[in-house]
Design a protein around this motif. Structure first.
Motif, PDB file in Angstrom:
ATOM      1  N   THR A 162       0.821  -1.209   0.000  1.00  0.00           N
ATOM      2  CA  THR A 162       0.000   0.000   0.000  1.00  0.00           C
ATOM      3  C   THR A 162       0.856   1.261   0.000  1.00  0.00           C
ATOM      4  OG1 THR A 162      -0.151   0.379   2.381  1.00  0.00           O
ATOM      5  CG2 THR A 162      -1.600  -1.303   1.459  1.00  0.00           C
ATOM      6  N   ASP A 173      -7.525  -0.570   0.652  1.00  0.00           N
ATOM      7  CA  ASP A 173      -6.124  -0.145   0.664  1.00  0.00           C
ATOM      8  C   ASP A 173      -5.792   0.645  -0.596  1.00  0.00           C
ATOM      9  OD1 ASP A 173      -5.507  -1.297   3.092  1.00  0.00           O
ATOM     10  OD2 ASP A 173      -4.709  -3.151   2.225  1.00  0.00           O
ATOM     11  N   LEU A 175      -3.375   0.908  -3.069  1.00  0.00           N
ATOM     12  CA  LEU A 175      -2.300   0.037  -3.536  1.00  0.00           C
ATOM     13  C   LEU A 175      -1.437   0.708  -4.599  1.00  0.00           C
ATOM     14  CD1 LEU A 175      -4.363  -3.263  -3.851  1.00  0.00           C
ATOM     15  CD2 LEU A 175      -2.849  -2.614  -1.971  1.00  0.00           C
TER      16      LEU A 175
END
Length: 662
Positions: A162, A173, A175
């Motif tokens: 992340t 998240d 990413l």
């Protein structure tokens, strides 16, 4: 010195051309041969842990090496594609760092805008479908990584890296990469008709990158537990219509039980519902394969399964190609797996004398893609990267504290203190265990390290550290430190006090088991018998060859805890050192000891490998012993301060005799 592009003899060239010819004898995989009209054979191929080894060339030793090289693996890929009706190629990470070509591109070449990294250029010739990240992708920093990966003509996926703090839900998240990719692939069934299948690929990186590359990632990235990420994203992939889901897990196989942010989590990834097959890596091992995996519950190293699902780990440096073959069957509108096989196919084998025999030649397109950078790397490894203020030699490494061993310990301590400075072990005193590798013996009177003071090149590191071991650290107590040294002291024959010119060296004890431990001081009393046998079992319980063992100027406390840095061979039980085994290991580094030495030299600019004399023999008045070394050792006699050594005439087989006055 010839490069791989200038094979040293016609016999070598003819051999490899012959190998290419025999590779043309292709037999279809049984799944391809027997697939029915509603079935299809799909071959999935893996490279992993290439570590910039495009060529079958050891840059440290500055010579060809037939056990490695993507240019060789590429030929395997061509042959294996020909055995299959349908195939896909993936990479499982660790491509950007690991040999001097990687360092050259990062530190010398610099990767300007528009440049394509040589390992990426090579991979671009092979038709990869997708790749994931390995922990070594981060060694040169995020900017460098993104610049390099941006040159690939295939995408990368990673579900547990992340850009910031972890969200309450993994699916929220932020990413760096897409967590997964679903490929709509046209495949031919057993009747020759084309069908569409949706194949999902999801990737994972070891969470430990936040420790290993804290200087590059702190405040910029975070990692999530691999299994946690898999459980969150695989159902999403299924909802989006993935017929089969393939895990690209740059993570090894560990059967010790699931744990949070586990480094080697592939066994437990395989247990996640919805995952159909697992590509693993990171450990530089081969799965399926013998012995290594015996006793791991839910891992079948013969059939090649983890929790009953096909899995493969394809060695390292291009040594193998991982294969998972699937027999697919159409069930309504979707496909399911009805049979599978798993295999790691090597690029070489060994004959009865353990000599390495290449099984394939280089693929021309791969060689040409990275030819310029390969030649530049050869110049780089032969060019100084630092200096040594004193000569590095091993002529007296078995009888006195030695500069070639000293610099290894200096590098190991430098490395481990930096890597563990933010961990629970940061306050433990650090010791280093290192052994001399080149000390004559059966390899002859020229088999010694000898690097003069002044410039030191990367290839000189091969003289200091012969083996591609990786750094590991154990936590043990003072009593175990003493026993470690007692085992090492088996290097010497027992000598009666007052003896004249007794034979000192126990030639049956290998020099690579003669560990010197830096960070403590001690004497070795060779008038006593050895305490341990070669198997690590007690021979003489009352023997105490190790005398005056001190830490910080005081007798060592048998109960005090120490962090001892060494290598994977010793920490894993190699040499049968008492109580030193994998259960004591607290840190398994992602780096080789050789690479650590190179980084240390680069960091220091000028190293000072002068031996500090932390060990010597206990005085035995009136006693002298003899040992052999190279005749060249005579030139270094004056530099040995901790013991008194004299010439003692010519020895046998080109060696020279020396006398140690005790």
């Amino acid at each position: 010195m010839s490069s791989i592009l200038e094979l040293p003899s016609m016999s070598r060239r003819s051999l490899l051309q012959g190998l290419s010819a025999t590779a043309a004898l292709i037999v279809l995989h049984p799944f391809a041969a027997r697939a029915a009209s509603n079935q299809a054979h799909l071959r999935l191929m893996e490279t992993t842990d290439i570590h910039v080894n495009v060529f079958p060339y050891d840059y440290y030793a500055d010579k060809p090496n037939d056990t490695m090289g993507l240019s060789r693996t590429a030929t395997i890929i061509d042959n294996i594609r020909a055995e299959a009706t349908n195939s896909l190629l993936i990479d499982n990470g660790d491509v950007l760092q690991g040999n001097p070509m990687g360092d050259y591109m990062a530190y010398q070449h610099g990767m300007k805008d528009g440049d394509v990294h040589p390992v990426i250029k090579a991979m671009n010739t092979l038709g990869y479908e997708v790749g994931t990240l390995g922990n070594h992708e981060f060694n040169y920093g995020l900017d460098f990584m993104f610049k390099v990966l941006g040159g690939a003509n295939f995408p990368f996926v990673c579900a547990n890296l992340t850009k910031g703090q972890l969200a309450s839900d993994p699916k929220k998240d932020d990413l760096f990469f897409k967590p997964y990719l679903i490929v709509e692939k046209k495949i031919k069934d057993g009747a020759g008709n084309e069908n569409t299948i949706k194949i999902g690929f999801i990737g994972f990186v070891p969470p430990q990158i936040m420790l290993w590359d804290v200087k590059n990632l702190e405040g910029k990235a975070q990692t999530r537990d691999i299994v946690e990420a898999a459980k969150a994203w695989v159902p999403v992939m299924k909802e989006e219509g993935a017929d089969i889901v393939i895990a690209l897990s740059h993570s090894g196989i560990d059967g010790s039980g699931p744990a949070d942010k586990m480094e080697n989590a592939s066994l437990y990834v395989a247990a996640v519902p919805g995952i159909d097959a697992i590509f693993t890596g990171h450990q530089h091992l081969v799965f399926p394969g013998p012995k290594t995996w015996d006793g791991i519950k839910d891992a079948d190293p013969v059939k090649g399964t983890l929790h009953g699902k096909p899995a493969v780990m394809a060695g390292f440096w291009g040594s193998h190609l991982g294969l998972i073959d699937l027999l697919l069957e159409k069930d309504g509108k979707s496909w399911k797996i009805v049979d599978f096989t798993s295999e790691a196919r090597p690029i070489y084998h060994r004959d009865d004398k353990k000599k390495v025999i290449a099984d394939v030649a280089d693929k021309k397109e791969v060689v040409e893609a990275a030819k310029a950078e390969h030649e530049a790397t050869l110049t780089y490894v032969r060019t100084p990267v630092g200096k040594t203020s004193a000569p590095l030699y091993s002529y007296f490494a078995l009888v006195a504290d030695d500069p070639s061993v000293q610099v290894v310990s200096q590098a190991q301590i430098w490395y481990i203190k930096n890597m563990l400075k933010e961990t629970q072990y940061k306050d433990l005193p650090v010791l280093s265990a290192a052994a001399p590798f080149k000390c004559g013996g059966r390899n002859g009177a020229d088999y010694y390290t000898d690097v003069p003071a002044g410039n030191i090149a990367i290839k000189n590191v091969a003289d200091l550290y012969l083996y591609p071991n990786t750094v590991q650290a154990v936590v043990i107590n003072g009593a175990q430190v003493k026993n470690w040294l007692e085992m090492s002291a088996a290097m010497f024959n027992q000598v009666q006090p007052g003896a004249k010119d007794a034979d000192l060296i126990n030639n049956s004890f290998p020099s690579y088991n003669f560990d010197v431990i830096d960070g403590v001081t001690y004497q070795i009393d060779i008038s006593q018998p050895r305490r341990f046998g070669d198997d690590g079992k007690v021979l003489n319980a009352d023997a105490n060859r190790i005398q005056n063992l001190q830490f910080d100027g005081k007798p060592i406390d048998p109960a005090q805890k120490f962090l001892v840095v060494s290598n994977n061979y010793r920490a894993g039980g190699g040499g049968n050192f008492p109580e030193i085994a994998s259960d004591k290991v607290v840190y398994q580094a992602p780096d080789t000891n050789r690479d650590v030495i190179v980084r240390y030299v680069h960091d220091q600019g000028t190293i000072n490998p002068t031996a500090d004399g932390n060990w010597t023999f206990k005085p035995l008045p009136g006693t002298t012993v003899l040992f052999q070394s190279s005749p060249k050792a005579k030139d270094f006699l004056a530099q040995v301060k901790s013991v008194k050594i004299e010439e003692a005439g010519e020895g046998s087989d080109g060696f020279h005799n020396f006398r140690l006055v005790l």
